[in-house]
Scaffold this motif. Structure first.
Motif, short mmCIF file in Angstrom:
data_model
loop_
_atom_site.label_atom_id
_atom_site.label_comp_id
_atom_site.label_asym_id
_atom_site.label_seq_id
_atom_site.Cartn_x
_atom_site.Cartn_y
_atom_site.Cartn_z
N SER A 105 0.83 -1.20 0.00
CA SER A 105 0.00 0.00 0.00
C SER A 105 0.87 1.25 0.00
N GLY A 106 0.25 2.35 -0.33
CA GLY A 106 0.98 3.61 -0.34
C GLY A 106 1.73 3.83 -1.64
N ARG A 107 2.41 4.94 -1.72
CA ARG A 107 3.15 5.32 -2.93
C ARG A 107 4.64 5.23 -2.66
N ASP A 112 3.67 -3.44 -5.18
CA ASP A 112 2.63 -4.42 -5.46
C ASP A 112 2.56 -4.85 -6.93
N ARG A 113 3.65 -4.68 -7.67
CA ARG A 113 3.71 -5.14 -9.07
C ARG A 113 5.08 -5.76 -9.32
N HIS A 114 5.08 -6.95 -9.93
CA HIS A 114 6.34 -7.52 -10.39
C HIS A 114 6.81 -6.73 -11.61
N ARG A 145 5.92 -8.90 -3.44
CA ARG A 145 5.64 -8.43 -4.80
C ARG A 145 5.82 -6.93 -4.79
N PRO A 146 6.83 -6.39 -5.47
CA PRO A 146 7.68 -7.03 -6.47
C PRO A 146 8.74 -7.94 -5.84
#
Length: 317
Positions: A28-30, A65-67, A87-88
């Motif tokens: 979560s978050g940026r 949160d993205r591979h 993840r990643p």
């Protein structure tokens, strides 16, 4: 973060290769990694975008949160199964790097916990690429460098973080790395087939989805992978399995305390007219609380709050 800052600070302007970075981040978050690194390097640092073309002299940071995948000279962002509970994951990026660029790929393993990156580093080594590792004595957390060294044996360079930046500049040179038009099929390299993975079945289940696991061994690296693609190194399996067991214990504790409360209410509601039923349900509530107390002791927690039920309390409101 310190190791990354030192490394990118040594990359020269006009660095002849694209640089992709994966840092374990909360889902979560940026992420502020790109603007932080940009203050310490002459190169442009950007957060990776799906479909973005790889360009020499730029640094691409995986978003949370993205591979981060490399395929056909472009970046792909994927929300596929977690690997090693994250993840990643570094392993995902390095496997696609090896599949896409083969002998022209360079993997760099820096300070970090557990063993993410070791299987990916081995994939790069097996594809003919180079593997550079931060000296564990220089690392804030030595687990990732040490695990990668056990997986591949002797690295192509074992240096302090700052020296790794200079070594990358020397290896790449001003001419850079040409793009290969004959890219490998990356999808299979990332998650493998969606049916049964190769390797013998394991007696264990996936901590994430509770599906069956298969054992995948490449040299000295042993990984566990389930049908949907969750993957774990041995040390990650220790952590994730422990977390799953703890979650199961908390769930059992909640269920037992909820059942005790329900049984107490039933005993109270019917007790005046049905004393035998009151005694039976009161005894069942005591039994549930005694079992809950055993779990609390296993978890090392104290009874407090609304669930602090006394099994010998009067069954009356």
């Amino acid at each position: 973060m310190d190791a990354l800052i030192q490394l990118v600070g040594e990359l020269p302007a006009g660095f002849g290769a694209a640089t992709c970075i994966v840092l374990h981040l909360p889902s979560s978050g940026r992420s502020l990694l790109a603007p932080i690194l940009s203050r310490h390097t002459q190169l442009e640092v950007v957060e990776a975008q799906d479909g973005q073309r790889l360009e020499a002299g730029r640094i691409y940071v995986a978003p949370n949160d993205r591979h981060l995948l490399l395929a056909n000279g472009h970046l792909q962002l994927d929300r596929g199964p977690k690997e090693n509970g994250v993840r990643p994951a570094v392993d995902v990026m390095l496997r696609t790097l090896a599949a896409s660029y083969g002998a022209r790929s360079i993997a760099v393993i820096l300070s970090g916990a557990l063993g993410d990156g070791s299987a990916g580093a081995l994939a790069v080594r097996n594809a003919g690429g180079l593997v550079l590792i931060q000296d564990p004595d220089d690392a804030t957390i030595a687990s990732m460098p040490e695990t990668a060294m056990r997986a591949i044996g002797e690295p192509d360079a074992l240096l302090d973080a700052a020296a790794l930046g200079g070594e990358l500049a020397r290896l790449v040179g001003p001419e850079g790395i040409e793009e290969d038009e004959a890219m490998a099929q990356v999808t299979k390299a990332v998650n493998g087939p969606t049916d049964r993975p190769g390797g013998p079945p394991s007696p264990f289940t996936c901590p994430e989805c509770s599906g069956p696991l298969w054992e995948l061994k490449d040299g000295e690296v042993l990984r566990y992978r389930c049908r949907v693609g969750h993957s774990y190194s041995e040390d990650a399996m220790v952590i994730e399995q422990g977390s799953a067991v703890e979650a199961a214990l908390w769930s059992a504790l909640e269920g037992l305390e909820e059942r005790a409360e329900f049984l107490r209410r039933v005993a109270t509601r019917h007790g005046d007219h049905r004393p035998r039923l009151r005694a039976r349900f009161s005894g069942a509530a005591e039994d549930a609380l005694e079992r809950a107390e055993l779990i609390r002791r296993a978890l090392g927690t104290r009874v407090d709050g609304p669930h602090a039920l006394d099994p010998h309390a009067e069954m009356a409101e």
